[in-house]
Design a protein around this motif. Structure first.
Motif, PDB file in Angstrom:
ATOM      1  N   GLY A  95       3.104   3.778  14.070  1.00  0.00           N
ATOM      2  CA  GLY A  95       3.052   2.474  13.409  1.00  0.00           C
ATOM      3  C   GLY A  95       3.135   2.649  11.914  1.00  0.00           C
ATOM      4  O   GLY A  95       3.235   3.772  11.412  1.00  0.00           O
ATOM      5  N   LYS A  96       3.084   1.510  11.221  1.00  0.00           N
ATOM      6  CA  LYS A  96       3.100   1.576   9.760  1.00  0.00           C
ATOM      7  C   LYS A  96       1.695   1.908   9.274  1.00  0.00           C
ATOM      8  O   LYS A  96       0.721   1.304   9.749  1.00  0.00           O
ATOM      9  N   ALA A  97       1.601   2.821   8.333  1.00  0.00           N
ATOM     10  CA  ALA A  97       0.283   3.248   7.842  1.00  0.00           C
ATOM     11  C   ALA A  97      -0.531   2.050   7.378  1.00  0.00           C
ATOM     12  O   ALA A  97      -1.735   1.961   7.649  1.00  0.00           O
ATOM     13  N   GLU A  98       0.149   1.086   6.701  1.00  0.00           N
ATOM     14  CA  GLU A  98      -0.575  -0.063   6.143  1.00  0.00           C
ATOM     15  C   GLU A  98      -1.131  -0.978   7.241  1.00  0.00           C
ATOM     16  O   GLU A  98      -2.094  -1.704   7.018  1.00  0.00           O
ATOM     17  N   GLU A  99      -0.530  -0.930   8.439  1.00  0.00           N
ATOM     18  CA  GLU A  99      -1.035  -1.755   9.551  1.00  0.00           C
ATOM     19  C   GLU A  99      -2.075  -0.993  10.374  1.00  0.00           C
ATOM     20  O   GLU A  99      -3.123  -1.524  10.710  1.00  0.00           O
ATOM     21  N   TYR A 127      10.458  17.184   8.686  1.00  0.00           N
ATOM     22  CA  TYR A 127       9.767  18.481   8.608  1.00  0.00           C
ATOM     23  C   TYR A 127      10.051  19.008   7.211  1.00  0.00           C
ATOM     24  O   TYR A 127      11.205  18.984   6.763  1.00  0.00           O
ATOM     25  N   GLN A 128       9.013  19.445   6.499  1.00  0.00           N
ATOM     26  CA  GLN A 128       9.208  19.897   5.115  1.00  0.00           C
ATOM     27  C   GLN A 128      10.308  20.958   5.077  1.00  0.00           C
ATOM     28  O   GLN A 128      10.307  21.858   5.902  1.00  0.00           O
ATOM     29  N   ILE A 129      11.216  20.862   4.103  1.00  0.00           N
ATOM     30  CA  ILE A 129      12.412  21.702   4.181  1.00  0.00           C
ATOM     31  C   ILE A 129      12.234  23.119   3.615  1.00  0.00           C
ATOM     32  O   ILE A 129      13.094  23.972   3.819  1.00  0.00           O
ATOM     33  N   GLY A 184       2.666  15.712  12.438  1.00  0.00           N
ATOM     34  CA  GLY A 184       1.236  16.041  12.500  1.00  0.00           C
ATOM     35  C   GLY A 184       0.839  17.334  11.817  1.00  0.00           C
ATOM     36  O   GLY A 184      -0.289  17.815  11.985  1.00  0.00           O
ATOM     37  N   THR A 185       1.751  17.888  11.013  1.00  0.00           N
ATOM     38  CA  THR A 185       1.519  19.216  10.429  1.00  0.00           C
ATOM     39  C   THR A 185       0.190  19.339   9.684  1.00  0.00           C
ATOM     40  O   THR A 185      -0.607  20.225   9.973  1.00  0.00           O
ATOM     41  N   ILE A 186      -0.070  18.450   8.736  1.00  0.00           N
ATOM     42  CA  ILE A 186      -1.264  18.600   7.889  1.00  0.00           C
ATOM     43  C   ILE A 186      -2.525  18.392   8.727  1.00  0.00           C
ATOM     44  O   ILE A 186      -3.468  19.185   8.650  1.00  0.00           O
ATOM     45  N   GLY A 187      -2.513  17.351   9.548  1.00  0.00           N
ATOM     46  CA  GLY A 187      -3.683  17.062  10.377  1.00  0.00           C
ATOM     47  C   GLY A 187      -4.004  18.229  11.309  1.00  0.00           C
ATOM     48  O   GLY A 187      -5.175  18.581  11.508  1.00  0.00           O
ATOM     49  N   PRO A 192       3.045   9.833   1.449  1.00  0.00           N
ATOM     50  CA  PRO A 192       4.071   8.812   1.696  1.00  0.00           C
ATOM     51  C   PRO A 192       5.479   9.241   1.275  1.00  0.00           C
ATOM     52  O   PRO A 192       5.629  10.246   0.585  1.00  0.00           O
ATOM     53  N   PRO A 193       6.503   8.461   1.666  1.00  0.00           N
ATOM     54  CA  PRO A 193       7.850   8.726   1.151  1.00  0.00           C
ATOM     55  C   PRO A 193       7.943   8.382  -0.348  1.00  0.00           C
ATOM     56  O   PRO A 193       6.949   7.943  -0.940  1.00  0.00           O
ATOM     57  N   ARG A 194       9.120   8.520  -0.932  1.00  0.00           N
ATOM     58  CA  ARG A 194       9.275   8.403  -2.389  1.00  0.00           C
ATOM     59  C   ARG A 194       8.723   7.105  -2.980  1.00  0.00           C
ATOM     60  O   ARG A 194       8.239   7.081  -4.101  1.00  0.00           O
ATOM     61  N   VAL A 250      -1.192   8.883  11.566  1.00  0.00           N
ATOM     62  CA  VAL A 250      -0.296   7.736  11.735  1.00  0.00           C
ATOM     63  C   VAL A 250       1.058   8.040  11.099  1.00  0.00           C
ATOM     64  O   VAL A 250       1.136   8.653  10.040  1.00  0.00           O
ATOM     65  N   GLU A 251       2.099   7.560  11.792  1.00  0.00           N
ATOM     66  CA  GLU A 251       3.476   7.827  11.358  1.00  0.00           C
ATOM     67  C   GLU A 251       4.366   6.749  11.971  1.00  0.00           C
ATOM     68  O   GLU A 251       4.145   6.323  13.107  1.00  0.00           O
ATOM     69  N   VAL A 252       5.397   6.336  11.215  1.00  0.00           N
ATOM     70  CA  VAL A 252       6.222   5.218  11.675  1.00  0.00           C
ATOM     71  C   VAL A 252       7.351   5.633  12.637  1.00  0.00           C
ATOM     72  O   VAL A 252       7.811   4.827  13.435  1.00  0.00           O
ATOM     73  N   VAL A 253       7.799   6.889  12.573  1.00  0.00           N
ATOM     74  CA  VAL A 253       8.914   7.324  13.458  1.00  0.00           C
ATOM     75  C   VAL A 253       8.353   7.770  14.813  1.00  0.00           C
ATOM     76  O   VAL A 253       7.557   8.714  14.878  1.00  0.00           O
ATOM     77  N   SER A 254       8.765   7.069  15.876  1.00  0.00           N
ATOM     78  CA  SER A 254       8.130   7.313  17.177  1.00  0.00           C
ATOM     79  C   SER A 254       8.384   8.735  17.680  1.00  0.00           C
ATOM     80  O   SER A 254       7.507   9.367  18.269  1.00  0.00           O
TER      81      SER A 254
HETATM   82  N1  SAH Z   1       2.992  14.652   6.156  1.00  0.00           N
HETATM   83  C1  SAH Z   1       4.235  14.988   6.790  1.00  0.00           C
HETATM   84  C2  SAH Z   1       5.367  14.015   6.502  1.00  0.00           C
HETATM   85  C3  SAH Z   1       5.556  13.581   5.081  1.00  0.00           C
HETATM   86  S1  SAH Z   1       7.066  12.723   4.744  1.00  0.00           S
HETATM   87  C4  SAH Z   1       4.647  16.420   6.453  1.00  0.00           C
HETATM   88  O1  SAH Z   1       4.088  17.046   5.555  1.00  0.00           O
HETATM   89  O2  SAH Z   1       5.561  16.935   7.113  1.00  0.00           O
HETATM   90  C5  SAH Z   1       6.617  11.055   4.858  1.00  0.00           C
HETATM   91  C6  SAH Z   1       6.542  10.523   6.265  1.00  0.00           C
HETATM   92  O3  SAH Z   1       6.167   9.142   6.171  1.00  0.00           O
HETATM   93  C7  SAH Z   1       7.857  10.545   7.041  1.00  0.00           C
HETATM   94  O4  SAH Z   1       7.642  11.201   8.260  1.00  0.00           O
HETATM   95  C8  SAH Z   1       8.187   9.065   7.265  1.00  0.00           C
HETATM   96  O5  SAH Z   1       8.809   8.827   8.513  1.00  0.00           O
HETATM   97  C9  SAH Z   1       6.818   8.428   7.203  1.00  0.00           C
HETATM   98  N2  SAH Z   1       6.725   7.002   6.821  1.00  0.00           N
HETATM   99  C10 SAH Z   1       7.519   6.299   5.987  1.00  0.00           C
HETATM  100  N3  SAH Z   1       7.045   5.053   5.820  1.00  0.00           N
HETATM  101  C11 SAH Z   1       5.914   4.949   6.568  1.00  0.00           C
HETATM  102  C12 SAH Z   1       4.962   3.905   6.801  1.00  0.00           C
HETATM  103  N4  SAH Z   1       5.082   2.722   6.218  1.00  0.00           N
HETATM  104  N5  SAH Z   1       3.940   4.166   7.621  1.00  0.00           N
HETATM  105  C13 SAH Z   1       3.797   5.375   8.214  1.00  0.00           C
HETATM  106  N6  SAH Z   1       4.663   6.396   8.040  1.00  0.00           N
HETATM  107  C14 SAH Z   1       5.703   6.188   7.218  1.00  0.00           C
END
Ligand code: SAH
Length: 453
Positions: free
Chosen positions: A362-366, A285-287, A319-322, A385-387, A335-339
């Motif tokens: 799932g993984k966004a790329e899949e 969750y954005q800090i 799902g915040t932005i969506g 995406p992450p960093r 789509v998001e990887v953390v269940s």
């Molecule tokens: N859009 C959200 C989260 C952004 S942070 C918001 O604004 O709150 C990036 C998110 O990407 C994290 O929740 C992380 O778990 C997820 N993530 C990391 N690698 C991923 C991947 N390969 N596929 C899908 N989600 C991934």
């Protein structure tokens, strides 16, 4: 050029600032990086490291200070690794972040026509963090301490006050530290890989004021948990959730994958611009909630939704932005990887009564490949995406899906710049806004708009 000697003292003018906020002094073209020095200052420094292509200096004296210099308000600032820019006025920090984005996109990557807006800052850039994660340890006298790590180390600086986290968190942390000492709780020792308590994590809903405390332990057995819960509930009767997370790994990851609720609810809630979100302990969750609203607002503007759009929210977290976009879209796929985060996203759609959303774990790329195979044709794609940025397969599939607009949010503009070059064969990078999500640190967050050529 004369060669530098370690321990040599030199005087020089700072001509540049690195993205880490270090001053740069040049001898001919050879750079010396001096932490805590600001641009245009005349300084004396001691050379502490000499390498082939650069040297590191330690600031000794500021002979002519910059007008951007201020006294850092935090007493731990020069020791603590948490903040890096408190010696700069807030406006200078915002300028520096914009300059960094200009450097990356205009100068390095050649996106010369892209408009780069001023960094969106905070009115009161303090006490903004809604999540605090502090390691717990012992000092040499055997007293239990907690606070952030010293710069580039894992030594804990015992602190009673932090100016960038929610003020309630500090009250809670100080109280917990006192109880840990009173109960003589076993604390984890990183070197010996022994002991119980590793971290305490505190999360709050910025607007809801719901409070969650997570005790992260090495091992499952936590015999003082009942006592601690009792003390917490007596001292903070409004607390929403107390959790126990188990982290048996010996890595730098703060939380393990297993958690239990010790008291109250499993999750907390917060409301951003009329949308309510459930936030579990494992979910991202954005800090900085105040800035998140501004970031998402800009992202929506960049998406230019027309009410009939199919939207993909990739890397969607809870799902915040969506969900922000759902009222203006025909359908949103996330789509998001953390269940756990995807479970939150689904419940968040229900809480807010949006029926036009589908969230997939799932993984966004899949998952993006599956959506393509299913014939989903997005008009707008949100990317966050992450960093490390996006995977190549993801970007290739995105190009094949051919949406009208792509809005890319990034917490690391250097990987965003790399990915932007990948998208450039089909999309024009029209504009970028840096949003200051992390005042007093060197972190830069950006939102970028790509339009189909
Ligand atoms: N859009 C959200 C989260 C952004 S942070 C918001 O604004 O709150 C990036 C998110 O990407 C994290 O929740 C992380 O778990 C997820 N993530 C990391 N690698 C991923 C991947 N390969 N596929 C899908 N989600 C991934």
């Amino acid at each position: 050029m004369k060669t530098l000697q370690k321990n040599e003292r030199l005087e020089g003018k700072v001509v540049d600032l690195t993205h880490e906020g270090h001053g740069v002094v040049k001898l001919d073209r050879y750079p010396i990086f001096v932490p805590n020095a600001l641009i245009n200052e005349i300084i004396t420094f001691k050379v502490i490291k000499v390498k082939k292509n650069f040297a590191i200096g330690k600031l000794i004296e500021i002979k002519e200070p910059s007008s951007d210099r201020v006294e850092p308000p935090c007493v731990y600032y020069y020791k603590c690794g948490g903040c890096q820019l408190q010696h700069m006025t807030y406006q200078a920090q915002l300028n520096m972040k914009k300059e960094q984005v200009i450097n990356l996109f205009h100068r390095k990557a050649g996106f010369k026509d892209t408009i780069i807006h001023d960094t969106v800052g905070m009115e009161h850039p303090w006490y903004y963090r809604n999540k605090t994660q502090v390691p717990v340890g012992k000092n040499q006298e055997g007293k239990i301490i907690s606070g952030f790590y010293r710069q580039r180390s894992h030594d804990i600086i015992d602190m009673d006050e932090c100016l960038i986290q929610d003020q309630l968190h500090q009250q809670v942390m100080n109280q917990i530290k006192a109880w840990f000492n009173e109960l003589n709780i076993s604390v984890y020792n990183e070197h010996k890989k022994q002991g119980l308590m590793r971290h305490v994590v505190v999360r709050t809903g910025h607007y809801s004021r719901e409070l969650m405390v997570i005790f992260v332990t090495n091992g499952k057995k936590f015999k003082q948990s009942d006592l601690l819960v009792q003390k917490m509930v007596d001292a903070f009767p409004y607390i929403t959730s107390i959790k126990h997370n188990i982290n048996n790994t010996h890595s730098n990851v703060i939380m393990g994958s297993e958690s239990y609720t010790l008291y109250g609810k499993d999750a907390i809630h917060d409301t951003l611009s009329d949308v309510t979100f459930k936030i579990s302990d494992q979910s991202f969750y954005q800090i900085n909630s105040i800035q998140t609203e501004k970031l998402y607002q800009r992202a929506i503007e960049y998406a230019e939704l027309n009410g009939e759009d199919i939207v993909l929210d990739t890397y969607c977290g809870i799902g915040t932005i969506g969900l922000y976009m759902a009222p203006q879209a025909k359908h949103v796929y996330g789509v998001e990887v953390v269940s756990e985060a995807i479970e939150d996203a689904k419940q968040n759609a229900t809480i807010n009564q949006y029926e036009n959303t589908t969230f997939v774990c799932g993984k966004a790329e899949e998952v993006i490949l599956k959506w393509k195979a299913q014939g989903i044709k997005p008009d707008v794609v949100m990317v966050d995406p992450p960093r490390k940025g996006c995977d190549d397969t993801f970007l290739e599939t995105l190009l094949e899906l051919n949406p009208r607009k792509i809005v890319y949010i990034s917490c690391n503009p250097s990987t965003q710049q790399r990915d932007a070059q990948h998208l450039a064969k089909q999309y024009k990078l029209t504009q970028i806004t840096p949003v200051d999500m992390f005042p007093h640190t060197t972190h830069v967050e950006t939102v970028a708009q790509f339009e189909h050529i």
